[in-house]
Design a protein around this motif. Structure first.
Motif, PDB file in Angstrom:
ATOM      1  N   GLU A 110      11.551 -51.997  46.324  1.00  0.00           N
ATOM      2  CA  GLU A 110      11.813 -51.976  44.888  1.00  0.00           C
ATOM      3  C   GLU A 110      12.357 -53.327  44.438  1.00  0.00           C
ATOM      4  O   GLU A 110      12.043 -53.806  43.353  1.00  0.00           O
ATOM      5  N   ARG A 113      10.078 -56.575  43.711  1.00  0.00           N
ATOM      6  CA  ARG A 113       9.111 -56.547  42.614  1.00  0.00           C
ATOM      7  C   ARG A 113       9.259 -57.775  41.731  1.00  0.00           C
ATOM      8  O   ARG A 113      10.365 -58.256  41.500  1.00  0.00           O
ATOM      9  N   ALA A 114       8.158 -58.210  41.204  1.00  0.00           N
ATOM     10  CA  ALA A 114       8.184 -59.420  40.386  1.00  0.00           C
ATOM     11  C   ALA A 114       8.791 -59.175  39.014  1.00  0.00           C
ATOM     12  O   ALA A 114       9.413 -60.052  38.432  1.00  0.00           O
ATOM     13  N   ASP A 115       8.633 -57.979  38.492  1.00  0.00           N
ATOM     14  CA  ASP A 115       8.935 -57.749  37.093  1.00  0.00           C
ATOM     15  C   ASP A 115      10.428 -57.725  36.791  1.00  0.00           C
ATOM     16  O   ASP A 115      10.824 -57.829  35.643  1.00  0.00           O
ATOM     17  N   HIS A 123      12.035 -62.192  45.047  1.00  0.00           N
ATOM     18  CA  HIS A 123      10.579 -62.157  44.938  1.00  0.00           C
ATOM     19  C   HIS A 123       9.985 -63.496  45.373  1.00  0.00           C
ATOM     20  O   HIS A 123       9.058 -63.545  46.180  1.00  0.00           O
ATOM     21  N   ARG A 158       1.421 -57.885  47.519  1.00  0.00           N
ATOM     22  CA  ARG A 158       2.114 -57.184  46.448  1.00  0.00           C
ATOM     23  C   ARG A 158       1.702 -55.712  46.428  1.00  0.00           C
ATOM     24  O   ARG A 158       2.533 -54.835  46.205  1.00  0.00           O
TER      25      ARG A 158
END
Lengths: 190, 190
Positions: A110, A113-115, A123, A158
Motif C-alpha cells: 500500500e 503506491r505512486a498516488d 515509491h 507496479r
DNA sequence: GGACAAAACGGAACATTGTTCCGTATCATC
DNA sequence: GATGATACGGAACAATGTTCCGTTTTGTCC
C-alpha cells in the motif's frame, strides 16, 4: 579524532539512528508499515522530533528499514537470469521474490503506491532500484520470444505491487495466485 | 398525510439528501473520491452534521453516489453472457466494464480495498453485488473449458480492482493493459 | 577540569481529516 | 399560532504526520 570518511556525526545521534531503525523494524512487524510515527518513537525511547531529524519523512524511515532487502531483491535479478536457461522463467522467479518480500511486510505494498504524495520517496526508491532490474529480465524474455506483450517494466512492477495490496488481511485473497495469472498472461503466446 | 410507503421524512431532509448526493458526485469528479467530507458539505451548503445524519459514514456516502452505476455493471453480466457465444469473451468484456468504471472514478479503486476498516461498507457493497455476477461468468467460462485456473470470483474481482489503483495518476501506468494480461492468464491453457 | 558553541533532543503545538455532540432552528400537526 | 418531533450547523474530539523552539548533550579548546 579519527572521523573516518563521512562519520562525523555525534555519538548520541548515531546511537539514536540505530535504535530508531531497530525500533521501526520491530514496530513494522508488530503493527504494519503504517504504524504511527509516535509509536516508533516511543519504542525507540526518543521524541518524535528525533525521528524527523534523522528521517525527514515517514517514507524515508521506511526506505531505510527496507533498503537492505530491496538491494538483495535487485541483486537477485541478474543472478536468476544467469542461472536459468529460460529468461521467462527467471522473470517469473524474480517476481516471486518481489511478491514474497511485499506480502510479508504488512502494509508495504500500500505504501509504495505512486498516488500517495506523502510516500513519494518510498515509491521513487522502489522504482529507481527495481525497474531497471525488471526491465533487463523483461527484455531478455522478449528477446527469447517468451514475452510478446508490449508492456514496460514499470507497468509490470507496479501491477504486481498493486496485486499485493491487502494480501494477508483477507484469507479469500491470494496475491500469489493473481500474480501467477498475470505472469501466465505475460508468457502466453500472442 | 399520504406518506407513501417509507416516505415520511421531512421535506428539508429529503432536499438536503438530494443536494448532498449531487454535491458529492460533483466533488468526487473534481477532487476524487477521497475529497474531505467538509468539502462535500460546503459544496452542498450544509453542515458536516447533516452529512453524517444521512450517511453514517464516509463510505456510505460513496456507496450512495455510485450505487446506480454498480447496479448497471452488475446487470451487464448476464446480458453479456447471453450475447456472446464464448463465456470467456463475456467475462473479459464484463471485466472491461468494471475497469472502465473504476479508472474513471478517481480514487475509487483505492477506497474499495478490504484492508481499510473505515471503508468496509463500501467494500462489502461492491463484493456483495459483484462477486456473484463475476462468479457466474467465471463458472460459465470454466464449464466451457476456457478457464482452467482454480481462482475464485472474489480473487479475480479484487485483483482487477487492485490493478486499477492509481490508474490515471501516472501516465506510465496503464491499468487496462495489466488487466488484459491477467485475463489472458485466466484464459490461457493450463 | 571547565567553558563554550554547535549539534541533537523532547515534546508541545499545528494542520488535516473522520466523526460525535448538543444547543438551535425548522417543519408538520393541531 | 403553539408545540413537540425532527433535522440542522458547526464547535469539539481523536488520530496522525509534521514543525518549532527552548533545553540538553556532546565535542573541543584552553
Amino acid at each position: 579524532m579519527s572521523e573516518v570518511g563521512s562519520t562525523r556525526k555525534r555519538a548520541d545521534a548515531r546511537r539514536n539512528e540505530a535504535a530508531l531503525l531497530e525500533a521501526a523494524a520491530a514496530a513494522f512487524v508488530a503493527s504494519g508499515v503504517d504504524v504511527p510515527v509516535r509509536d516508533v518513537a516511543a519504542r525507540a525511547g526518543v521524541g518524535v522530533g528525533t525521528i524527523y531529524r534523522h528521517f525527514p519523512t515517514r517514507a524515508d524511515l521506511v526506505v531505510a528499514v527496507y533498503r537492505h532487502q530491496v538491494e538483495t531483491c535487485a541483486d537477485a535479478g541478474p543472478a536468476l537470469l544467469a542461472e536459468h536457461d529460460s529468461p521467462g522463467e527467471a522473470l517469473a522467479r524474480w517476481l516471486d521474490l518481489f511478491v514474497d518480500f511485499l506480502v510479508t511486510k504488512h502494509g508495504l505494498a500500500e505504501a509504495i503506491r505512486a498516488d500517495d504524495p506523502s510516500s513519494s520517496a518510498l515509491h521513487t526508491y522502489f522504482v529507481d532500484r527495481l525497474v531497471p532490474v525488471c526491465g533487463r529480465l523483461l527484455d531478455a524474455a522478449r528477446d527469447a520470444g517468451e514475452v510478446t506483450s508490449e508492456i514496460g517494466a514499470y507497468g509490470v512492477l507496479r501491477g504486481v505491487g498493486n496485486l499485493c495490496i491487502g494480501a494477508g488481511d483477507d484469507p479469500r485473497y491470494d496475491a500469489r495466485s493473481l500474480v501467477a495469472l498475470l505472469v501466465a498472461g505475460l508468457r502466453a503466446p500472442a
